[in-house]
Design an enzyme around this catalytic site. Sequence first.
Site, PDB file in Angstrom:
ATOM      1  N   VAL A  11      66.817  43.921   0.798  1.00 22.59           N
ATOM      2  CA  VAL A  11      67.524  43.025   1.713  1.00 22.59           C
ATOM      3  C   VAL A  11      68.626  42.265   0.978  1.00 22.59           C
ATOM      4  CG1 VAL A  11      67.251  40.963   3.167  1.00 22.59           C
ATOM      5  CG2 VAL A  11      65.590  42.816   3.304  1.00 22.59           C
ATOM      6  N   THR A 128      60.813  37.847   5.828  1.00 26.75           N
ATOM      7  CA  THR A 128      59.921  37.779   6.987  1.00 26.75           C
ATOM      8  C   THR A 128      58.799  36.788   6.683  1.00 26.75           C
ATOM      9  OG1 THR A 128      60.442  40.075   7.440  1.00 26.75           O
ATOM     10  CG2 THR A 128      58.474  39.178   8.509  1.00 26.75           C
ATOM     11  N   GLU A 164      65.039  50.410   5.635  1.00 23.24           N
ATOM     12  CA  GLU A 164      65.332  51.147   4.402  1.00 23.24           C
ATOM     13  C   GLU A 164      65.731  52.573   4.774  1.00 23.24           C
ATOM     14  OE1 GLU A 164      62.197  50.745   1.456  1.00 23.24           O
ATOM     15  OE2 GLU A 164      62.162  48.592   1.800  1.00 23.24           O
ATOM     16  N   LYS A 213      60.600  38.705  14.446  1.00 21.92           N
ATOM     17  CA  LYS A 213      60.589  39.802  13.473  1.00 21.92           C
ATOM     18  C   LYS A 213      59.234  40.515  13.491  1.00 21.92           C
ATOM     19  CE  LYS A 213      61.695  42.328  10.013  1.00 21.92           C
ATOM     20  NZ  LYS A 213      62.669  43.389  10.085  1.00 21.92           N
ATOM     21  N   ASN A 228      51.753  59.424  17.986  1.00 20.51           N
ATOM     22  CA  ASN A 228      50.807  60.210  17.183  1.00 20.51           C
ATOM     23  C   ASN A 228      49.483  60.411  17.918  1.00 20.51           C
ATOM     24  OD1 ASN A 228      52.655  60.501  15.177  1.00 20.51           O
ATOM     25  ND2 ASN A 228      51.858  58.849  13.897  1.00 20.51           N
ATOM     26  N   TYR A 260      57.584  46.202  31.703  1.00 27.33           N
ATOM     27  CA  TYR A 260      56.226  45.986  31.155  1.00 27.33           C
ATOM     28  C   TYR A 260      56.225  45.240  29.822  1.00 27.33           C
ATOM     29  CZ  TYR A 260      55.310  49.782  34.448  1.00 27.33           C
ATOM     30  OH  TYR A 260      55.256  50.567  35.557  1.00 27.33           O
ATOM     31  N   PHE A 265      49.959  38.507  33.031  1.00 27.17           N
ATOM     32  CA  PHE A 265      48.554  38.775  33.327  1.00 27.17           C
ATOM     33  C   PHE A 265      48.222  40.238  33.035  1.00 27.17           C
ATOM     34  CE2 PHE A 265      45.041  38.517  36.747  1.00 27.17           C
ATOM     35  CZ  PHE A 265      44.123  38.110  35.795  1.00 27.17           C
ATOM     36  N   CYS A 271      46.112  53.253  39.219  1.00 22.07           N
ATOM     37  CA  CYS A 271      46.519  54.315  38.281  1.00 22.07           C
ATOM     38  C   CYS A 271      46.250  54.003  36.809  1.00 22.07           C
ATOM     39  CB  CYS A 271      48.001  54.635  38.457  1.00 22.07           C
ATOM     40  SG  CYS A 271      48.339  55.346  40.069  1.00 22.07           S
ATOM     41  N   LYS A 327      49.760  43.799  42.051  1.00 23.62           N
ATOM     42  CA  LYS A 327      51.119  43.312  41.819  1.00 23.62           C
ATOM     43  C   LYS A 327      51.747  42.968  43.160  1.00 23.62           C
ATOM     44  CE  LYS A 327      53.258  47.873  41.439  1.00 23.62           C
ATOM     45  NZ  LYS A 327      53.956  48.814  40.602  1.00 23.62           N
TER      46      LYS A 327
END
Length: 440
Positions: A11, A128, A164, A213, A228, A260, A265, A271, A327
Amino acid sequence: MRITVLGLGYVGTITAAGLASKGHHVVGVDVDESKVESLRRGASPVVEPGIDELVAEGIATGRLDATTDIRAALDRSDVSLVCVGTPSTARGSTDLTFMRRVLADLREAMDSVRPPDSGHHSVVIRSTVPPGTGATVVAPVFDASPLPAGWSVGTAMCPEFLREGSGVADFYDPPFVVVGTADDATRRALAELFAFVGQGVHDVDVPTAEALKYACNAFHAVKITFANEMGRLFSQYGVDARRVMQIFCEDDKLNLSSAYLRPGFAFGGSCLPKDLRALQDLARVAAVDLPLISATTTSNELVVRHVVDRVLATRLERVALLGLSFKMHTDDVRESPSLELAERFIGKGLDVRVYDPIVNPDRLVGANLRHLQSRLTHVNRLLAPSPEEALRDADIAIVTSTEPAVLAALRAHPPQFVLDMSGRLGDDLERLPGYEGVSW
Ligand SMILES: NC(=O)c1ccc[n+]([C@@H]2O[C@H](COP(=O)([O-])OP(=O)(O)OC[C@H]3O[C@@H](n4cnc5c(N)ncnc54)[C@H](O)[C@@H]3O)[C@@H](O)[C@H]2O)c1
């Protein structure tokens, strides 16, 4: 400006060379002599595409220099940018040893060097650091004892967002510039320093800049883990998740968008909970662990439990639930977390009245009606015909609906405690004495 960069890692080196390329006079400081020597020779102490050229140019033009002596760097400096490491301790907390050390060095150096021409110096944290560090670690260093004649100091948090591998490019084109400070002169200095980015500065309080951050990095990690997990699961079912995720990413309405991403809440409906359960079952059958997906259901349940605990802790008894469906603008109450709240409050003996602009047992049919009746016996007695009626004698309002009629009733009859579940009630209701946000 005359700038001091403290810490010549990824940095610090990129920041120092980048600001020198913008015409500032920059002196980098590091306790590591080899890094300082390397930079002074015109060679970057870190490996990044484009950084060698930038450092060499800075040294050649005389706008970039480095030293191990903080006093030499601080002499007449306008801004200090603190870029030292903030590694993890053994238990995972943030080790602020380097931060404390460098701030103490900085403060001590002020006693023996000339102040900037303006008399004002900005100490800006780019490392950070956890929310609260500015107030508990940074500011006290400069407030604890009177500053030497000619010096005044403002502090700020201005998180760095470079990655990086593309650090130099990211330095010139960051996603945003965020400045958390209570000091006007520091705010102005940073706006000038980062004017080259060509976008406005987000002006926030210090803890918000510190927290941001972490939110960004956590989200990046969650994105990678999500992709993944999809890969590990779907590969067991003969599906190439690369293709799935490629098309997934074309959805910029819901998938790659701000949708989203507001704290509020719990999720519910017919679904999301069902399909998460299905994914978990597919994973079980294939003997694949999906901790992120499993934890999502647990985390969602904790949101509901947290609200129940907060309401019970007030020892207040009459609850108005304003909004029942999962909702707004739907009458679907299947797996609605508000319905879950109603059930739990009734189970705890609280007096619950419910108003929902749309949910009306006379209009509900089929699975929806059966679901409502199975969860709330005597539902007709709980449902109020208007928000005013639901709020009559209520001690607490739990507000998921932001229908104008609901907001008007709250303004006219505010109960002792208003729990805002959406963050969209508006400034006037947020100023009510009993107002609290569900997670803010
Ligand atoms: N690496 C990144 O991609 C990146 C991106 C954004 C933010 N950050 C944050 O920025 C901070 C720095 O990260 P980094 O990767 O550049 O760290 P780094 O470990 O590469 O460099 C830190 C430098 O600070 C020096 N230092 C330590 N104590 C000092 C002192 N008292 N005086 C002067 N120099 C001192 C060290 O010798 C080292 O050269 C961290 O908080 C990190 O979380 C890193």
